[in-house]
Design a protein around this motif. Structure first.
Motif, PDB file in Angstrom:
ATOM      1  N   PRO A  44       5.287  11.405 -34.616  1.00  0.00           N
ATOM      2  CA  PRO A  44       5.288  10.671 -35.802  1.00  0.00           C
ATOM      3  C   PRO A  44       5.536  11.359 -37.246  1.00  0.00           C
ATOM      4  O   PRO A  44       5.895  10.582 -38.180  1.00  0.00           O
ATOM      5  CB  PRO A  44       4.028   9.709 -35.639  1.00  0.00           C
ATOM      6  CG  PRO A  44       3.274  10.445 -34.688  1.00  0.00           C
ATOM      7  CD  PRO A  44       4.026  11.352 -33.782  1.00  0.00           C
ATOM      8  N   ILE A  45       4.672  12.165 -37.182  1.00  0.00           N
ATOM      9  CA  ILE A  45       4.536  12.894 -38.642  1.00  0.00           C
ATOM     10  C   ILE A  45       6.076  13.538 -38.955  1.00  0.00           C
ATOM     11  O   ILE A  45       6.620  13.505 -39.916  1.00  0.00           O
ATOM     12  CB  ILE A  45       3.601  14.352 -38.309  1.00  0.00           C
ATOM     13  CG1 ILE A  45       2.369  13.793 -38.240  1.00  0.00           C
ATOM     14  CG2 ILE A  45       3.835  15.189 -39.678  1.00  0.00           C
ATOM     15  CD1 ILE A  45       1.208  15.038 -38.314  1.00  0.00           C
ATOM     16  N   LEU A  46       6.883  14.249 -37.936  1.00  0.00           N
ATOM     17  CA  LEU A  46       8.235  14.642 -38.030  1.00  0.00           C
ATOM     18  C   LEU A  46       8.921  13.524 -38.679  1.00  0.00           C
ATOM     19  O   LEU A  46       9.792  13.775 -39.433  1.00  0.00           O
ATOM     20  CB  LEU A  46       8.802  15.621 -36.851  1.00  0.00           C
ATOM     21  CG  LEU A  46       7.807  16.715 -36.571  1.00  0.00           C
ATOM     22  CD1 LEU A  46       8.442  17.569 -35.395  1.00  0.00           C
ATOM     23  CD2 LEU A  46       7.934  17.698 -37.821  1.00  0.00           C
ATOM     24  N   LEU A  47       8.785  12.489 -37.862  1.00  0.00           N
ATOM     25  CA  LEU A  47       9.804  11.205 -38.301  1.00  0.00           C
ATOM     26  C   LEU A  47       9.477  10.663 -39.449  1.00  0.00           C
ATOM     27  O   LEU A  47      10.469  10.574 -40.267  1.00  0.00           O
ATOM     28  CB  LEU A  47       9.343  10.290 -37.364  1.00  0.00           C
ATOM     29  CG  LEU A  47      10.067   8.788 -37.177  1.00  0.00           C
ATOM     30  CD1 LEU A  47      11.869   9.288 -37.139  1.00  0.00           C
ATOM     31  CD2 LEU A  47       9.747   7.606 -36.234  1.00  0.00           C
ATOM     32  N   GLU A  48       8.290  10.832 -39.917  1.00  0.00           N
ATOM     33  CA  GLU A  48       7.797  10.298 -41.316  1.00  0.00           C
ATOM     34  C   GLU A  48       8.472  11.188 -42.325  1.00  0.00           C
ATOM     35  O   GLU A  48       8.970  11.010 -43.345  1.00  0.00           O
ATOM     36  CB  GLU A  48       6.329  10.180 -41.243  1.00  0.00           C
ATOM     37  CG  GLU A  48       5.870   9.397 -42.610  1.00  0.00           C
ATOM     38  CD  GLU A  48       6.039   8.004 -42.809  1.00  0.00           C
ATOM     39  OE1 GLU A  48       5.903   7.370 -43.542  1.00  0.00           O
ATOM     40  OE2 GLU A  48       6.597   7.466 -41.737  1.00  0.00           O
ATOM     41  N   PHE A  49       8.255  12.380 -42.122  1.00  0.00           N
ATOM     42  CA  PHE A  49       8.901  13.591 -42.881  1.00  0.00           C
ATOM     43  C   PHE A  49      10.496  13.305 -43.042  1.00  0.00           C
ATOM     44  O   PHE A  49      11.122  13.476 -44.381  1.00  0.00           O
ATOM     45  CB  PHE A  49       8.715  14.987 -42.539  1.00  0.00           C
ATOM     46  CG  PHE A  49       7.245  15.623 -42.544  1.00  0.00           C
ATOM     47  CD1 PHE A  49       6.654  15.161 -43.643  1.00  0.00           C
ATOM     48  CD2 PHE A  49       6.803  16.545 -41.914  1.00  0.00           C
ATOM     49  CE1 PHE A  49       5.307  15.562 -43.899  1.00  0.00           C
ATOM     50  CE2 PHE A  49       5.557  16.985 -41.938  1.00  0.00           C
ATOM     51  CZ  PHE A  49       4.567  16.420 -43.135  1.00  0.00           C
ATOM     52  N   CYS A  50      10.993  13.148 -42.024  1.00  0.00           N
ATOM     53  CA  CYS A  50      12.616  12.830 -41.923  1.00  0.00           C
ATOM     54  C   CYS A  50      12.930  11.712 -42.841  1.00  0.00           C
ATOM     55  O   CYS A  50      13.867  11.744 -43.741  1.00  0.00           O
ATOM     56  CB  CYS A  50      13.329  12.808 -40.758  1.00  0.00           C
ATOM     57  SG  CYS A  50      13.231  14.522 -39.786  1.00  0.00           S
ATOM     58  N   LYS A  51      12.210  10.669 -42.536  1.00  0.00           N
ATOM     59  CA  LYS A  51      12.576   9.400 -43.387  1.00  0.00           C
ATOM     60  C   LYS A  51      12.354   9.454 -44.672  1.00  0.00           C
ATOM     61  O   LYS A  51      13.397   8.945 -45.517  1.00  0.00           O
ATOM     62  CB  LYS A  51      11.577   8.216 -42.566  1.00  0.00           C
ATOM     63  CG  LYS A  51      12.102   7.732 -41.257  1.00  0.00           C
ATOM     64  CD  LYS A  51      10.935   7.163 -40.547  1.00  0.00           C
ATOM     65  CE  LYS A  51      10.477   5.774 -41.309  1.00  0.00           C
ATOM     66  NZ  LYS A  51       9.408   5.044 -40.350  1.00  0.00           N
ATOM     67  N   LEU A  52      11.283   9.991 -45.118  1.00  0.00           N
ATOM     68  CA  LEU A  52      11.199  10.151 -46.610  1.00  0.00           C
ATOM     69  C   LEU A  52      11.746  10.884 -47.302  1.00  0.00           C
ATOM     70  O   LEU A  52      12.357  10.913 -48.556  1.00  0.00           O
ATOM     71  CB  LEU A  52       9.463  10.299 -46.484  1.00  0.00           C
ATOM     72  CG  LEU A  52       8.625   9.393 -46.358  1.00  0.00           C
ATOM     73  CD1 LEU A  52       7.215  10.064 -46.392  1.00  0.00           C
ATOM     74  CD2 LEU A  52       8.591   8.025 -46.939  1.00  0.00           C
ATOM     75  N   LEU A  53      12.091  12.225 -46.693  1.00  0.00           N
ATOM     76  CA  LEU A  53      13.103  13.043 -47.573  1.00  0.00           C
ATOM     77  C   LEU A  53      14.355  12.858 -47.551  1.00  0.00           C
ATOM     78  O   LEU A  53      14.889  12.949 -48.463  1.00  0.00           O
ATOM     79  CB  LEU A  53      12.968  14.558 -46.433  1.00  0.00           C
ATOM     80  CG  LEU A  53      11.675  15.130 -46.518  1.00  0.00           C
ATOM     81  CD1 LEU A  53      11.646  16.508 -45.463  1.00  0.00           C
ATOM     82  CD2 LEU A  53      11.385  16.051 -48.125  1.00  0.00           C
ATOM     83  N   ASN A  54      15.039  12.061 -46.265  1.00  0.00           N
ATOM     84  CA  ASN A  54      16.147  11.683 -46.490  1.00  0.00           C
ATOM     85  C   ASN A  54      16.237  10.343 -47.392  1.00  0.00           C
ATOM     86  O   ASN A  54      17.206  10.404 -48.252  1.00  0.00           O
ATOM     87  CB  ASN A  54      16.643  11.010 -45.020  1.00  0.00           C
ATOM     88  CG  ASN A  54      18.023  10.663 -44.862  1.00  0.00           C
ATOM     89  OD1 ASN A  54      19.027  11.239 -45.512  1.00  0.00           O
ATOM     90  ND2 ASN A  54      18.415   9.886 -43.983  1.00  0.00           N
ATOM     91  N   ARG A  55      15.253   9.624 -47.424  1.00  0.00           N
ATOM     92  CA  ARG A  55      15.552   8.506 -48.562  1.00  0.00           C
ATOM     93  C   ARG A  55      15.295   9.174 -50.140  1.00  0.00           C
ATOM     94  O   ARG A  55      15.951   8.794 -50.949  1.00  0.00           O
ATOM     95  CB  ARG A  55      14.470   7.394 -48.240  1.00  0.00           C
ATOM     96  CG  ARG A  55      14.702   6.752 -46.840  1.00  0.00           C
ATOM     97  CD  ARG A  55      15.961   5.908 -46.868  1.00  0.00           C
ATOM     98  NE  ARG A  55      16.216   4.892 -47.837  1.00  0.00           N
ATOM     99  CZ  ARG A  55      17.319   4.235 -47.997  1.00  0.00           C
ATOM    100  NH1 ARG A  55      18.167   4.502 -47.386  1.00  0.00           N
ATOM    101  NH2 ARG A  55      17.310   3.315 -48.986  1.00  0.00           N
ATOM    102  N   GLY A  56      14.326  10.007 -50.141  1.00  0.00           N
ATOM    103  CA  GLY A  56      14.265  10.710 -51.427  1.00  0.00           C
ATOM    104  C   GLY A  56      15.203  11.449 -52.119  1.00  0.00           C
ATOM    105  O   GLY A  56      15.184  11.668 -53.079  1.00  0.00           O
ATOM    106  N   ASN A  57      16.080  11.946 -51.036  1.00  0.00           N
ATOM    107  CA  ASN A  57      17.237  12.688 -51.749  1.00  0.00           C
ATOM    108  C   ASN A  57      18.604  11.775 -51.337  1.00  0.00           C
ATOM    109  O   ASN A  57      19.684  12.144 -51.348  1.00  0.00           O
ATOM    110  CB  ASN A  57      17.364  13.815 -50.751  1.00  0.00           C
ATOM    111  CG  ASN A  57      16.533  14.969 -51.094  1.00  0.00           C
ATOM    112  OD1 ASN A  57      16.756  15.504 -52.004  1.00  0.00           O
ATOM    113  ND2 ASN A  57      15.264  15.107 -50.358  1.00  0.00           N
ATOM    114  N   GLY A  58      18.503  10.517 -51.693  1.00  0.00           N
ATOM    115  CA  GLY A  58      19.421   9.479 -51.567  1.00  0.00           C
ATOM    116  C   GLY A  58      20.171   9.288 -50.228  1.00  0.00           C
ATOM    117  O   GLY A  58      21.209   8.531 -50.215  1.00  0.00           O
TER     118      GLY A  58
END
Length: 884
Positions: free
Chosen positions: A264-278
């Motif tokens: 869940p931590i890695l999934l959250e990182f991916c979701k937020l980083l992807n959205r945070g970079n457009g």
């Protein structure tokens, strides 16, 4: 109200209300978090259609803004001496409070009710793992500045108070850095991350899972991503270092049992980083997190349901992982298009293909689980035809992806037709090196859809030459090639041989990893049995180091000679282990425990079964070392090793007499058979060590007369008794010995099933064609001589004058190779070499068999050379010593 308006209003409020600075910053942080989280659950395929529905987020933020903007300054404590945080576990928000030390806990509860609307009686404040009592003052509770409290519902204690404290301090430190404050440093963040990982690694797997849940509940992943996106100097590097500590297991930072719960931590990182970079997936840290998440998915899948594998198969996880599948499929499609239209050195990278495979697996499993019982999916897909909800959008998208990628792969393979592996590929073709991996994933998808498998295999059959070239070039040890081995129609002998050879261990170069043998030639079989038959199987996986007693020569040449000699001894009829087929003396099958008219049974030796295990190891080792030993297994022996049934046609070479007799019985006039003209019953006579005994082929067989109705059953039972039951123990021990050498012993049956019987013949025996002099010359190079020198011309003329047996002896003297591979001289490990010897022309030729070198002195005449080679090609000379 739009997001931009909220930002303007919050900024204005911050300037006007300095005393509420902390509340405003907290609201700003919430807003950034919402922007990163916004509508991520919507699939990537629809992301271009809009930003999603922000109404719920905007409503929440509007309430926050109104609360901050309309706050009554007079209600705040005068000259407060405490500043602390209250974390709302259920909502993931943090409240900032200013209070006096003598304020009661009850007054704090009442202020929380005003802000949140949560009734006082539903609130529980936890500090350092203990619930605060209403009547206590903040001083009594030892509340300090910048302390972190947790607000929970009806909870009196927590099992990991120190973890809560560290994580809350971590989040607070990150928020301070995001605001540009100097009260905390990047070192504080990294220290608290280290402290958290140390606590998570302290206990067992279940405890680690609880620590990870605390980390998630405190929105620590969100805080780290906020820090990474923060514009303040040094924040990005600090956040990147912290995030990367979760990306792979290590002994010091993140033990594997903790890493297994980080999904869940890695999934959250991916979701937020992807959205945070457009949402474009170009950020390097995002790519690293995505690859780490994919690797963890593969690890979880390999564990077969342990850890959080169930999470990866849940509908929530499938919906969250689907955007990654979509993103990677589009990237893969573009890369294949580039591979087709541009230089061969371009194409899909290994990382993209690996990630696509990892994220695709849970989606395939989920779809198969939902619609699998109904069989392959017929398109267009109708969810109403199934008893439970299905992933209709995912099913449709995955089929579109399959069609697109299969077409792209078809075009890429067509580009290689006629010139499958040009020079550019030989020096490293990134794109082509991933074609097999992509095809494997497409095969997996094809099993889900009606008619897709047939389409897939048709495309591969029509491009068989290219597919086989890719296999021999790029298929590697440790990868899954079962899907190809099960479909022999798309492979040729070279491809199948390459794939099954990958089932053997890789031979080591290091001397200390080799299994050493020192063998007396006069006791070759017995001592070889001691060294090989009684060795621990693992000790044989690195390779062999061979030396004959009282001889200096060592190396690969001596090892090849030993394989040739020990195989000759194993299949020598005098040792009663194997029997040669009457119609083909090269073919062998195990000597039965009891047989018809056989001079001796293999069980005359009390160690005969252990010797069959030894034989299996020797044959497997010969294959592993790519040495052809010049024997062929009879078909009935091969079929039993493959776990297949033996029929009448399979015994043709092993026992021609019995074969012809059975054929006559089956083809005889039914009336004649029914008249009992044969006088046969369901029994068989067997010769066991000179004693003839009658054995019933079935219960009561003595009293069952053969007729036209049961003659087929009689023939089958007779074959099973003579050629299956009578050698079942020998086959089992041989198979066990062979399995001992494989990387995975359970793959033994599949090893033989993956080959045609002729394939195995060629691998073990080698070429049965006469030695081709032109092929020999083409694969020979010279040192000290030139191809046009008189001595070289004399040499090849002398070779042409030799008999076939003399040439075989010369080849063995030169290389310790008695039987060439099926490809001829081109299949040897290297070219052959002729060196100019420094010895006098009165000396005989010598050889360095390890390096395939023949050293010829400078003879003065053709006659002198011919006389010298007549001596070295005598069998008792060329086979009498180990050369090196």
């Amino acid at each position: 109200m739009s997001l931009d308006c909220l930002f303007h209003r919050l900024s204005s409020t911050k300037r006007k209300l300095d005393d509420l600075n902390d509340d405003v910053d907290d609201a700003l942080s919430d807003l950034v978090s919402v922007r990163m989280r916004k509508d991520y659950s919507s699939h990537a395929v629809n992301s271009s259609n809009g930003d999603g529905d922000d109404s719920s987020d905007l409503s929440l933020l509007s309430d926050v803004v109104s609360r901050v903007s309309n706050s009554d300054l007079s209600s705040r404590p005068q000259n407060p001496d405490l500043h602390f945080f209250v974390r709302m576990i259920s909502q993931g928000n943090t409240l900032v409070f200013h209070a006096n030390s003598d304020d009661t806990v009850k007054s704090l509860h009442e202020r929380i009710q005003v802000i949140t609307g949560i009734p006082v009686f539903e609130q529980r404040l936890i500090y350092k793992g203990k619930q605060l009592q209403w009547e206590q003052s903040l001083a009594d509770c030892l509340i300090e500045n910048d302390a972190g409290l947790n607000l929970v519902g009806r909870m009196r204690s927590t099992e990991y108070p120190i973890t809560w404290q560290i994580v809350n301090e971590l989040v607070w430190s990150i928020c301070s850095l995001c605001r540009g404050e100097t009260v905390c440093s990047a070192r504080d963040v990294t220290t608290r991350i280290s402290d958290f990982l140390a606590l998570a690694s302290k206990d067992d797997s279940e405890a680690a899972k609880a620590h990870i849940q605390i980390f998630m509940s405190s929105s620590a992943p969100t805080a780290l991503v906020m820090l990474y996106l923060s514009p303040h100097k040094g924040n990005q590097k600090c956040a990147e270092d912290c995030i990367k500590r979760f990306l792979s297991p290590s002994c010091n930072n993140l033990p594997k049992f903790v890493y297994m719960h980080c999904f869940p931590i890695l999934l959250e990182f991916c979701k937020l980083l992807n959205r945070g970079n457009g949402g474009f997936g170009v950020d390097s840290l995002y790519v690293s997190c995505r690859s780490a998440l994919g690797s963890l998915l593969e690890t979880i899948g390999d564990r077969g349901g342990h850890g959080c594998y169930e999470y990866s198969k849940s509908s929530i996880a499938v919906q969250e992982l689907f955007p990654f599948v979509s993103e990677l499929a589009k990237t893969l499609s573009k890369d294949l298009e580039v591979s087709r239209t541009s230089k061969l050195s371009l194409g899909p990278s290994e990382d993209i293909v690996r990630d696509f495979k990892a994220f695709l697996l849970p989606l395939q499993l989920a779809i198969k689980e939902k619609v699998g019982p109904e069989g392959p999916i017929s398109l267009p897909f109708c969810e109403a035809n199934y008893n439970q909800p299905c992933y209709s959008e995912e099913i449709g998208f995955l089929h579109v992806t399959f069609v697109d990628l299969l077409q792209k792969m078809k075009d890429c393979l067509d580009k290689l037709v006629g010139n499958p592996l040009p020079k550019a590929v030989e020096i490293g073709h990134i794109g082509a090196s991933q074609y097999l991996a992509i095809l494997k994933e497409l095969y997996g998808i094809s099993k889900l859809y009606l008619g897709a498998k047939e389409k897939f295999w048709t495309i591969l059959r029509e491009r068989k030459v290219v597919v086989c070239s890719l296999i021999t070039r790029y298929a590697k040890r440790g990868e899954d090639h079962d899907w190809l081995l099960k479909h022999k129609e798309v492979t040729d002998f070279e491809a199948r041989r390459h794939l099954v050879m990958l089932m053997f261990p890789e031979i080591k170069d290091e001397y200390d990893e080799l299994h050493e043998m020192l063998i007396d030639r006069s006791h070759l079989l017995a001592e070889s049995f001691e060294y090989i038959g009684r060795a621990d199987p693992d000790s044989l996986h690195g390779g062999l180091f061979m030396e004959f007693k009282n001889e200096e020569a060592t190396g690969p040449g001596v090892l090849r000679e030993w394989f040739s000699l020990v195989s000759q001894a194993i299949f020598n009829p005098e040792n009663a282990l194997f029997v040669a087929c009457p119609n083909d003396r090269r073919r062998f099958f195990p000597n039965p425990v009891c047989g018809l008219c056989l001079p001796a049974a293999s069980k005359v030796d009390p160690l005969h079964l252990q010797y069959f295990s030894f034989c299996g190891r020797v044959i497997a080792l010969a294959l592993m070392h790519k040495v052809q030993v010049g024997v062929v297994f009879d078909r009935l022996f091969y079929l039993q090793l493959a776990g297949k049934d033996v029929t009448l046609e399979d015994i043709r070479d092993a026992d021609p007499y019995l074969y012809n007799s059975c054929k006559k019985i089956l083809e005889m006039d039914p009336k004649l058979v029914d008249s009992d003209a044969l006088g046969l019953t369901f029994v068989s006579e067997a010769n066991e060590l000179g004693s003839i005994k009658v054995v019933e082929l079935c219960t009561g067989g003595k009293n069952i007369t053969i007729n036209s109705m049961n003659r087929g059953e009689y023939v089958n039972l007779l074959i099973q008794y003579r050629f299956v039951r009578s050698i079942s123990e020998q086959v089992a021990y041989f198979a066990q010995g062979f399995s001992d050498i494989l990387l995975d012993p359970t793959q033994r049956k599949f090893f033989f099933q993956s080959l045609e019987p002729e394939d195995f013949d060629w691998m073990v025996h080698g070429s049965d064609r006469a030695l081709c002099i032109d092929d020999w010359k083409e694969h020979t190079e010279y040192h000290g001589y030139k191809e046009t020198d008189p001595l070289i011309l004399w040499f090849w003329k002398a070779v042409r004058e030799m008999s076939e047996d003399q040439r075989q002896v010369l080849l063995f003297f030169w290389t310790s190779v008695k039987h060439l591979p099926i490809e001829g001289f081109g299949g040897l490990a290297s070219k052959l070499y002729i060196y100019k010897a420094s010895e006098s022309h009165e000396r005989l030729p010598s050889s360095h068999t390890c390096f395939y070198r023949l050293c010829i002195p400078p003879y003065k005449s053709m006659e002198a050379l011919r006389c010298a080679f007549n001596i070295v090609t005598k069998e008792d000379y060329g086979y009498s010593f180990g050369t090196w």
